[in-house]
Design a protein around this motif. Structure first.
Motif, mmCIF file in Angstrom:
data_model
loop_
_atom_site.group_PDB
_atom_site.id
_atom_site.type_symbol
_atom_site.label_atom_id
_atom_site.label_comp_id
_atom_site.label_asym_id
_atom_site.label_seq_id
_atom_site.Cartn_x
_atom_site.Cartn_y
_atom_site.Cartn_z
ATOM 1 N N SER A 1 0.816 -1.229 0.000
ATOM 2 C CA SER A 1 0.000 0.000 0.000
ATOM 3 C C SER A 1 0.844 1.271 0.000
ATOM 4 C CB SER A 1 -0.940 0.005 1.208
ATOM 5 O OG SER A 1 -0.203 -0.007 2.416
ATOM 6 N N TYR A 2 2.074 1.200 0.535
ATOM 7 C CA TYR A 2 2.943 2.385 0.525
ATOM 8 C C TYR A 2 3.281 2.796 -0.914
ATOM 9 C CZ TYR A 2 3.647 1.543 5.514
ATOM 10 O OH TYR A 2 3.457 1.370 6.861
ATOM 11 N N TRP A 3 3.264 1.818 -1.811
ATOM 12 C CA TRP A 3 3.591 2.058 -3.215
ATOM 13 C C TRP A 3 2.332 2.339 -4.042
ATOM 14 C CZ3 TRP A 3 2.905 -0.417 -8.038
ATOM 15 C CH2 TRP A 3 3.815 -0.075 -9.041
ATOM 16 N N THR A 4 1.290 1.525 -3.832
ATOM 17 C CA THR A 4 0.091 1.619 -4.685
ATOM 18 C C THR A 4 -0.661 2.939 -4.522
ATOM 19 O OG1 THR A 4 -1.200 0.437 -2.994
ATOM 20 C CG2 THR A 4 -0.265 -0.879 -4.781
ATOM 21 N N LYS A 5 -0.489 3.599 -3.383
ATOM 22 C CA LYS A 5 -1.246 4.855 -3.206
ATOM 23 C C LYS A 5 -0.763 5.966 -4.143
ATOM 24 C CE LYS A 5 1.242 6.767 0.817
ATOM 25 N NZ LYS A 5 1.061 7.168 2.229
ATOM 26 N N TYR A 6 0.396 5.754 -4.772
ATOM 27 C CA TYR A 6 0.898 6.749 -5.727
ATOM 28 C C TYR A 6 0.700 6.311 -7.180
ATOM 29 C CZ TYR A 6 3.042 8.949 -1.680
ATOM 30 O OH TYR A 6 3.250 9.567 -0.468
ATOM 31 N N VAL A 7 -0.034 5.220 -7.378
ATOM 32 C CA VAL A 7 -0.329 4.748 -8.739
ATOM 33 C C VAL A 7 -1.723 5.237 -9.146
ATOM 34 C CG1 VAL A 7 -0.619 2.730 -10.218
ATOM 35 C CG2 VAL A 7 1.087 2.684 -8.391
ATOM 36 N N LYS A 8 -1.834 5.786 -10.346
ATOM 37 C CA LYS A 8 -3.127 6.290 -10.834
ATOM 38 C C LYS A 8 -3.895 5.150 -11.505
ATOM 39 C CE LYS A 8 -1.168 10.891 -11.624
ATOM 40 N NZ LYS A 8 -0.853 11.931 -12.629
ATOM 41 N N TYR A 9 -4.508 4.289 -10.698
ATOM 42 C CA TYR A 9 -5.174 3.098 -11.249
ATOM 43 C C TYR A 9 -6.410 3.439 -12.090
ATOM 44 C CZ TYR A 9 -2.198 -0.008 -8.549
ATOM 45 O OH TYR A 9 -1.119 -0.690 -8.055
ATOM 46 N N ASP A 10 -6.947 4.652 -11.932
ATOM 47 C CA ASP A 10 -8.113 5.033 -12.740
ATOM 48 C C ASP A 10 -7.711 5.641 -14.084
ATOM 49 O OD1 ASP A 10 -6.954 7.261 -11.618
ATOM 50 O OD2 ASP A 10 -8.843 8.277 -11.166
ATOM 51 N N HIS A 11 -6.392 5.690 -14.351
ATOM 52 C CA HIS A 11 -5.911 6.254 -15.615
ATOM 53 C C HIS A 11 -6.289 5.313 -16.767
ATOM 54 C CE1 HIS A 11 -3.224 7.889 -18.663
ATOM 55 N NE2 HIS A 11 -3.034 8.932 -17.880
ATOM 56 N N PRO A 12 -6.757 5.848 -17.902
ATOM 57 C CA PRO A 12 -7.182 4.991 -19.030
ATOM 58 C C PRO A 12 -6.109 4.003 -19.496
ATOM 59 C CG PRO A 12 -7.832 7.271 -19.403
ATOM 60 C CD PRO A 12 -7.016 7.275 -18.162
ATOM 61 N N TYR A 13 -4.848 4.437 -19.525
ATOM 62 C CA TYR A 13 -3.779 3.521 -19.952
ATOM 63 C C TYR A 13 -3.685 2.311 -19.028
ATOM 64 C CZ TYR A 13 -1.675 6.579 -23.504
ATOM 65 O OH TYR A 13 -1.442 7.326 -24.633
ATOM 66 N N LEU A 14 -3.766 2.560 -17.722
ATOM 67 C CA LEU A 14 -3.657 1.470 -16.757
ATOM 68 C C LEU A 14 -4.881 0.554 -16.796
ATOM 69 C CD1 LEU A 14 -1.316 3.267 -15.831
ATOM 70 C CD2 LEU A 14 -1.890 2.685 -13.472
ATOM 71 N N LYS A 15 -6.044 1.160 -16.994
ATOM 72 C CA LYS A 15 -7.278 0.361 -17.099
ATOM 73 C C LYS A 15 -7.224 -0.534 -18.336
ATOM 74 C CE LYS A 15 -10.736 3.116 -14.648
ATOM 75 N NZ LYS A 15 -11.993 3.882 -14.784
ATOM 76 N N ASN A 16 -6.779 0.019 -19.455
ATOM 77 C CA ASN A 16 -6.718 -0.744 -20.700
ATOM 78 C C ASN A 16 -5.727 -1.906 -20.631
ATOM 79 O OD1 ASN A 16 -8.649 0.845 -21.942
ATOM 80 N ND2 ASN A 16 -7.144 2.259 -22.813
ATOM 81 N N CYS A 17 -4.755 -1.781 -19.742
ATOM 82 C CA CYS A 17 -3.738 -2.844 -19.601
ATOM 83 C C CYS A 17 -4.000 -3.727 -18.376
ATOM 84 C CB CYS A 17 -2.356 -2.230 -19.523
ATOM 85 S SG CYS A 17 -1.783 -1.540 -21.108
ATOM 86 N N ASN A 18 -5.184 -3.568 -17.783
ATOM 87 C CA ASN A 18 -5.583 -4.401 -16.632
ATOM 88 C C ASN A 18 -4.602 -4.295 -15.464
ATOM 89 O OD1 ASN A 18 -7.954 -5.448 -17.824
ATOM 90 N ND2 ASN A 18 -6.714 -6.907 -18.988
ATOM 91 N N LEU A 19 -4.048 -3.105 -15.274
ATOM 92 C CA LEU A 19 -3.186 -2.864 -14.116
ATOM 93 C C LEU A 19 -4.061 -2.378 -12.987
ATOM 94 C CD1 LEU A 19 -0.170 -1.208 -15.932
ATOM 95 C CD2 LEU A 19 0.013 -3.147 -14.371
ATOM 96 N N ASN A 20 -4.249 -3.224 -11.982
ATOM 97 C CA ASN A 20 -5.138 -2.854 -10.885
ATOM 98 C C ASN A 20 -4.640 -3.449 -9.581
ATOM 99 O OD1 ASN A 20 -6.091 -5.623 -10.869
ATOM 100 N ND2 ASN A 20 -7.257 -5.061 -12.697
#
Length: 398
Positions: free
Chosen positions: A379-398
């Motif tokens: 969680s210390y790392w994931t809180k700085y990831v923009k998981y709602d970004h279209p690029y990340l959504k399109n690549c199933n990064l969640n």
């Protein structure tokens, strides 16, 4: 009673036979455990060097979109800040777009004056378009950012750089790529770590050429791509290095992470010049005085030791051992709260220690973007990831 005792005597086991059978069982169990440990080590190394599909997808999509951009839209603003020595400059060398975005995002969000921070990113030609596209689409607020391609550094060639010359040799290719041709998992476990792509990447060795890459700067903060910034780091530029070149957090305890862990002290060149009990330090967050670097010819010292290690007789692999040699007696110890290590292998770091750290470092195999990451630290790392970004959504990064 007599009959009962007689019957009992007949039923007694032969103690010697029982002991022998137990020894055989114990030996068999030991062999099984050793086999499983080797298999675990192999699979861990394999997982650590594998790029997740989502990150590979992200890089491909960004690269495609970058090449669709007209040339005039491929430039970053505020280029006048890139050589201003009065600002806070960071160096980050990586081929991982997602990891780099976390480092930059966390540093900017925790900076008191983000407009004074300048991020110098260097990647390889394969990820250059992707890295630029990500930060063109997601600029770091008021901070300045610049992305370069290491393959365009024409001065960085095999005639100047010993490690490039060595990587081009047939013996080195045999060592890294074939590694004695292991035919089984257990045979390959100890060799797989030597074939990790990071040891062959010039991005990993570029840290020894900072004044050549940034000739106009006086100080620079070097960051690895597997760290997260949790506090404002500008205090590091005010640290008095007392004439030393490298400011780093030491990693030695009573008997571990000292020079003899990393270097071959049976070699006379090492034994004659270094103390086996000297304290090791960490790469990942280092403040470098580039003026002192040039005066003391740090790159020249690195070249000397790297040239002497062509047959890997001084150390086996990596950039920390040559760093220990190059910056020997030239490293100023920083307070440990600046840089807490071990989130990529040690599951028992206290939450208090992590929360009070300016930088946390996922050094080790269990990187936060991999499935094998230690869950309690993710969680210390994931809180700085923009998981709602279209690029990340399109690549199933969640």
């Amino acid at each position: 009673m007599g009959q009962l005792l007689s019957k009992a005597r007949e039923q007694l086991y032969d103690c010697k036979a029982v002991a022998q059978k137990l020894r055989v069982m114990l030996q068999s169990a030991d062999e099984q455990v050793r086999g499983l440990k080797k298999q675990s080590a192999f699979l861990s190394q394999l997982a650590a060097k594998t790029i997740p599909n989502g990150i590979h997808c992200l890089s491909l999509r960004l690269t495609i979109d970058y090449h669709r951009l007209p040339p005039e839209k491929r430039k970053f603003p505020r280029s006048e800040n890139l050589e201003n020595p009065n600002l806070y400059h960071y160096a980050l060398f990586s081929d991982n777009v997602l990891a780099t975005s976390v480092v930059v995002n966390s540093a900017v969000l925790n900076a008191k004056e983000p407009e004074k921070h300048v991020f110098h990113l260097v990647t390889d030609k394969l990820n250059f378009g992707a890295m630029k596209m990500w930060f063109l689409q997601n600029p770091p607020g008021k901070a300045t950012i610049h992305v370069e391609n290491v393959d365009e550094f024409k001065w960085l060639n095999s005639s100047y750089c010993p490690v490039l010359r060595q990587l081009e040799s047939a013996a080195m290719k045999e060592y890294y790529f074939k590694a004695d041709h292991p035919t089984t998992i257990s045979a390959g476990a100890s060799n797989l770590k030597y074939r990790n792509p990071k040891y062959l990447s010039m991005l990993n060795h570029l840290r020894f050429y900072l004044p050549q890459v940034y000739p106009k700067l006086d100080k620079i903060l070097f960051l690895d791509d597997d760290i997260v910034v949790q506090k404002d780091l500008t205090g590091l530029w005010a640290v008095d290095l007392k004439g030393k070149v490298n400011g780093a957090v030491e990693t030695c305890g009573e008997s571990f992470h000292r020079f003899d862990k990393y270097l071959n002290f049976s070699n006379p060149h090492i034994a004659r010049n270094f103390n086996p009990n000297a304290c090791g330090w960490a790469y990942g967050m280092n403040i470098f005085d580039l003026k002192e670097w040039k005066e003391k010819d740090i790159t020249g010292i690195y070249h000397k030791w790297q040239s002497m290690n062509e047959d890997r007789v001084l150390w086996k692999l990596g950039t920390l051992p040559p760093g220990l040699l190059t910056f020997y007696k030239l490293t100023h110890p920083l307070d440990k709260s600046w840089h807490v290590l071990g989130l990529g292998y040690n599951p028992s770091i206290s939450r208090t220690e992590i929360d009070s750290a300016a930088v946390v470092h996922y050094n080790g195999n269990m990187k936060p973007w991999l499935e094998i990451a230690i869950t309690r630290y993710r969680s210390y790392w994931t809180k700085y990831v923009k998981y709602d970004h279209p690029y990340l959504k399109n690549c199933n990064l969640n």
